[in-house]
Write a protein that holds these residues in place. Structure first.
Motif, PDB file in Angstrom:
ATOM      1  N   GLU A 128       0.834  -1.209   0.000  1.00  0.00           N
ATOM      2  CA  GLU A 128       0.000   0.000   0.000  1.00  0.00           C
ATOM      3  C   GLU A 128       0.867   1.257   0.000  1.00  0.00           C
ATOM      4  O   GLU A 128       0.577   2.224  -0.719  1.00  0.00           O
ATOM      5  CB  GLU A 128      -0.930   0.009   1.215  1.00  0.00           C
ATOM      6  N   LEU A 129       1.925   1.245   0.796  1.00  0.00           N
ATOM      7  CA  LEU A 129       2.815   2.403   0.840  1.00  0.00           C
ATOM      8  C   LEU A 129       3.525   2.598  -0.496  1.00  0.00           C
ATOM      9  O   LEU A 129       3.697   3.730  -0.955  1.00  0.00           O
ATOM     10  CB  LEU A 129       3.839   2.248   1.972  1.00  0.00           C
ATOM     11  N   THR A 130       3.909   1.501  -1.142  1.00  0.00           N
ATOM     12  CA  THR A 130       4.552   1.594  -2.458  1.00  0.00           C
ATOM     13  C   THR A 130       3.604   2.204  -3.479  1.00  0.00           C
ATOM     14  O   THR A 130       4.006   3.076  -4.277  1.00  0.00           O
ATOM     15  CB  THR A 130       5.011   0.196  -2.927  1.00  0.00           C
ATOM     16  N   VAL A 131       2.342   1.795  -3.458  1.00  0.00           N
ATOM     17  CA  VAL A 131       1.347   2.350  -4.393  1.00  0.00           C
ATOM     18  C   VAL A 131       1.149   3.834  -4.126  1.00  0.00           C
ATOM     19  O   VAL A 131       1.083   4.636  -5.062  1.00  0.00           O
ATOM     20  CB  VAL A 131       0.017   1.566  -4.276  1.00  0.00           C
ATOM     21  N   ARG A 132       1.079   4.214  -2.847  1.00  0.00           N
ATOM     22  CA  ARG A 132       0.898   5.628  -2.514  1.00  0.00           C
ATOM     23  C   ARG A 132       2.096   6.451  -2.966  1.00  0.00           C
ATOM     24  O   ARG A 132       1.951   7.580  -3.439  1.00  0.00           O
ATOM     25  CB  ARG A 132       0.685   5.789  -1.007  1.00  0.00           C
ATOM     26  N   ILE A 133       3.284   5.896  -2.849  1.00  0.00           N
ATOM     27  CA  ILE A 133       4.488   6.603  -3.297  1.00  0.00           C
ATOM     28  C   ILE A 133       4.453   6.787  -4.808  1.00  0.00           C
ATOM     29  O   ILE A 133       4.763   7.870  -5.328  1.00  0.00           O
ATOM     30  CB  ILE A 133       5.764   5.843  -2.844  1.00  0.00           C
ATOM     31  N   LYS A 134       4.078   5.745  -5.522  1.00  0.00           N
ATOM     32  CA  LYS A 134       4.014   5.826  -6.995  1.00  0.00           C
ATOM     33  C   LYS A 134       2.997   6.868  -7.459  1.00  0.00           C
ATOM     34  O   LYS A 134       3.208   7.551  -8.451  1.00  0.00           O
ATOM     35  CB  LYS A 134       3.645   4.462  -7.595  1.00  0.00           C
ATOM     36  N   ARG A 135       1.873   6.983  -6.718  1.00  0.00           N
ATOM     37  CA  ARG A 135       0.838   7.958  -7.088  1.00  0.00           C
ATOM     38  C   ARG A 135       1.307   9.394  -6.895  1.00  0.00           C
ATOM     39  O   ARG A 135       0.824  10.296  -7.568  1.00  0.00           O
ATOM     40  CB  ARG A 135      -0.415   7.738  -6.240  1.00  0.00           C
ATOM     41  N   MET A 136       2.224   9.599  -5.931  1.00  0.00           N
ATOM     42  CA  MET A 136       2.678  10.957  -5.628  1.00  0.00           C
ATOM     43  C   MET A 136       3.696  11.477  -6.641  1.00  0.00           C
ATOM     44  O   MET A 136       3.951  12.680  -6.698  1.00  0.00           O
ATOM     45  CB  MET A 136       3.294  11.010  -4.228  1.00  0.00           C
ATOM     46  N   GLU A 137       4.311  10.603  -7.395  1.00  0.00           N
ATOM     47  CA  GLU A 137       5.322  11.042  -8.350  1.00  0.00           C
ATOM     48  C   GLU A 137       4.657  11.591  -9.602  1.00  0.00           C
ATOM     49  O   GLU A 137       3.608  11.108  -9.999  1.00  0.00           O
ATOM     50  CB  GLU A 137       6.247   9.864  -8.695  1.00  0.00           C
ATOM     51  N   PRO A 138       5.151  12.541 -10.273  1.00  0.00           N
ATOM     52  CA  PRO A 138       6.338  13.342  -9.982  1.00  0.00           C
ATOM     53  C   PRO A 138       6.056  14.387  -8.907  1.00  0.00           C
ATOM     54  O   PRO A 138       4.945  14.896  -8.782  1.00  0.00           O
ATOM     55  CB  PRO A 138       6.652  13.999 -11.320  1.00  0.00           C
ATOM     56  N   VAL A 139       7.051  14.735  -8.162  1.00  0.00           N
ATOM     57  CA  VAL A 139       6.949  15.695  -7.059  1.00  0.00           C
ATOM     58  C   VAL A 139       7.186  17.100  -7.606  1.00  0.00           C
ATOM     59  O   VAL A 139       8.124  17.342  -8.355  1.00  0.00           O
ATOM     60  CB  VAL A 139       7.988  15.354  -5.970  1.00  0.00           C
ATOM     61  N   ARG A 140       6.306  18.029  -7.182  1.00  0.00           N
ATOM     62  CA  ARG A 140       6.424  19.404  -7.697  1.00  0.00           C
ATOM     63  C   ARG A 140       6.734  20.412  -6.594  1.00  0.00           C
ATOM     64  O   ARG A 140       7.330  21.451  -6.886  1.00  0.00           O
ATOM     65  CB  ARG A 140       5.122  19.795  -8.401  1.00  0.00           C
ATOM     66  N   THR A 141       6.328  20.133  -5.367  1.00  0.00           N
ATOM     67  CA  THR A 141       6.545  21.103  -4.289  1.00  0.00           C
ATOM     68  C   THR A 141       7.366  20.458  -3.174  1.00  0.00           C
ATOM     69  O   THR A 141       7.513  19.241  -3.100  1.00  0.00           O
ATOM     70  CB  THR A 141       5.206  21.594  -3.703  1.00  0.00           C
ATOM     71  N   MET A 142       7.835  21.321  -2.301  1.00  0.00           N
ATOM     72  CA  MET A 142       8.623  20.851  -1.167  1.00  0.00           C
ATOM     73  C   MET A 142       7.757  20.052  -0.195  1.00  0.00           C
ATOM     74  O   MET A 142       8.221  19.062   0.385  1.00  0.00           O
ATOM     75  CB  MET A 142       9.264  22.044  -0.456  1.00  0.00           C
ATOM     76  N   ASP A 143       6.496  20.434  -0.024  1.00  0.00           N
ATOM     77  CA  ASP A 143       5.586  19.682   0.845  1.00  0.00           C
ATOM     78  C   ASP A 143       5.349  18.275   0.300  1.00  0.00           C
ATOM     79  O   ASP A 143       5.314  17.304   1.063  1.00  0.00           O
ATOM     80  CB  ASP A 143       4.250  20.423   0.988  1.00  0.00           C
ATOM     81  N   GLU A 144       5.206  18.172  -1.006  1.00  0.00           N
ATOM     82  CA  GLU A 144       5.020  16.852  -1.621  1.00  0.00           C
ATOM     83  C   GLU A 144       6.275  15.994  -1.431  1.00  0.00           C
ATOM     84  O   GLU A 144       6.191  14.795  -1.172  1.00  0.00           O
ATOM     85  CB  GLU A 144       4.707  16.986  -3.114  1.00  0.00           C
ATOM     86  N   LEU A 145       7.444  16.630  -1.528  1.00  0.00           N
ATOM     87  CA  LEU A 145       8.692  15.909  -1.334  1.00  0.00           C
ATOM     88  C   LEU A 145       8.806  15.387   0.095  1.00  0.00           C
ATOM     89  O   LEU A 145       9.188  14.236   0.325  1.00  0.00           O
ATOM     90  CB  LEU A 145       9.887  16.807  -1.667  1.00  0.00           C
ATOM     91  N   ASN A 146       8.457  16.252   1.058  1.00  0.00           N
ATOM     92  CA  ASN A 146       8.504  15.822   2.467  1.00  0.00           C
ATOM     93  C   ASN A 146       7.519  14.689   2.729  1.00  0.00           C
ATOM     94  O   ASN A 146       7.836  13.738   3.447  1.00  0.00           O
ATOM     95  CB  ASN A 146       8.229  17.000   3.394  1.00  0.00           C
ATOM     96  N   ALA A 147       6.330  14.778   2.149  1.00  0.00           N
ATOM     97  CA  ALA A 147       5.343  13.705   2.319  1.00  0.00           C
ATOM     98  C   ALA A 147       5.850  12.412   1.692  1.00  0.00           C
ATOM     99  O   ALA A 147       5.683  11.319   2.266  1.00  0.00           O
ATOM    100  CB  ALA A 147       4.008  14.119   1.702  1.00  0.00           C
ATOM    101  N   LEU A 148       6.470  12.521   0.535  1.00  0.00           N
ATOM    102  CA  LEU A 148       7.032  11.346  -0.137  1.00  0.00           C
ATOM    103  C   LEU A 148       8.150  10.721   0.693  1.00  0.00           C
ATOM    104  O   LEU A 148       8.220   9.485   0.838  1.00  0.00           O
ATOM    105  CB  LEU A 148       7.568  11.750  -1.515  1.00  0.00           C
ATOM    106  N   LEU A 149       9.002  11.553   1.276  1.00  0.00           N
ATOM    107  CA  LEU A 149      10.093  11.036   2.114  1.00  0.00           C
ATOM    108  C   LEU A 149       9.550  10.352   3.365  1.00  0.00           C
ATOM    109  O   LEU A 149      10.087   9.329   3.810  1.00  0.00           O
ATOM    110  CB  LEU A 149      11.057  12.156   2.481  1.00  0.00           C
ATOM    111  N   ASP A 150       8.482  10.909   3.946  1.00  0.00           N
ATOM    112  CA  ASP A 150       7.849  10.275   5.108  1.00  0.00           C
ATOM    113  C   ASP A 150       7.293   8.902   4.745  1.00  0.00           C
ATOM    114  O   ASP A 150       7.454   7.931   5.495  1.00  0.00           O
ATOM    115  CB  ASP A 150       6.733  11.165   5.673  1.00  0.00           C
ATOM    116  N   LEU A 151       6.618   8.821   3.598  1.00  0.00           N
ATOM    117  CA  LEU A 151       6.073   7.538   3.155  1.00  0.00           C
ATOM    118  C   LEU A 151       7.196   6.525   2.887  1.00  0.00           C
ATOM    119  O   LEU A 151       7.079   5.342   3.231  1.00  0.00           O
ATOM    120  CB  LEU A 151       5.214   7.716   1.901  1.00  0.00           C
TER     121      LEU A 151
END
Length: 188
Positions: free
Chosen positions: A29-52
């Motif tokens: 589930e975490l892998t799928v959520r990470i894949k959905r977040m890409e590509p990253v455009r903002t710093m908040d999205e990057l931080n959320a991606l790193l947390d996941l």
């Protein structure tokens, strides 16, 4: 990822298998959520991606721990060991002993004989027997029996082969048994 306390029940093989299965689902589930977040455009999205990603790595570490325990429970042996204790060589099964107890344990098994010398005399004979060994035999013998090193460790320390260590120890043991078993009085 929210912290949730779950009573897993008894620590059985089945409970570990079920826990690992649930952890693998969570990692997917975490892998799928990470894949959905890409590509990253903002710093908040990057931080959320790193947390996941951090959560996913933690879950995978838990999966590895469960797999380790499952393998141990299934085989009855510590994972990664190539041999169980029952299949190890004799020197690997040796129990370390106090060097001071060497003479008393091996010399005077039959304490019923009245003409047996005292422990001090036995220690003197053992010291004399050790002085009768070559330097290499004495080194191997004392490292194996006095310091409780394995043949492999002794070979590495003395820069010789493991089979040579065994040969030196067998020779030394024969000499020590021969010299300590019969009383010889050294004058000089």
């Amino acid at each position: 990822m929210s912290n949730r306390i779950t009573n897993l029940g008894a620590a059985t093989l089945e409970s570990y298998v079920e826990t690992r299965r649930n952890l693998l689902r969570q990692a997917d589930e975490l892998t799928v959520r990470i894949k959905r977040m890409e590509p990253v455009r903002t710093m908040d999205e990057l931080n959320a991606l790193l947390d996941l990603d951090r959560d996913r790595r933690l879950v995978m570490e838990m999966v590895a721990s469960c797999s380790y325990v499952i393998e141990w429970l299934e085989t009855g042996r510590r994972p990664g060991n190539r041999r169980g204790i029952e299949r190890r060589a004799g020197y690997q099964r040796e129990v370390p002993t106090d060097p001071a107890s060497l003479p008393s344990a091996s010399l005077w098994e039959e304490a019923a004989e009245p003409d047996r010398p005292t422990d001090e005399a036995g220690r003197f004979r053992l010291d004399a027997a050790l002085r009768g060994l070559t330097e290499r035999e004495r080194s191997c013998y004392t490292l194996a029996h006095g310091e409780c090193f394995s043949f492999t460790e002794i070979a590495a320390m003395l820069n010789i082969s493991k089979s040579s260590v065994g040969t030196y120890i067998v020779r030394a043991q024969r000499k020590v048994d021969g010299n300590v078993g019969s009383p010889h009085f050294l004058v000089g």
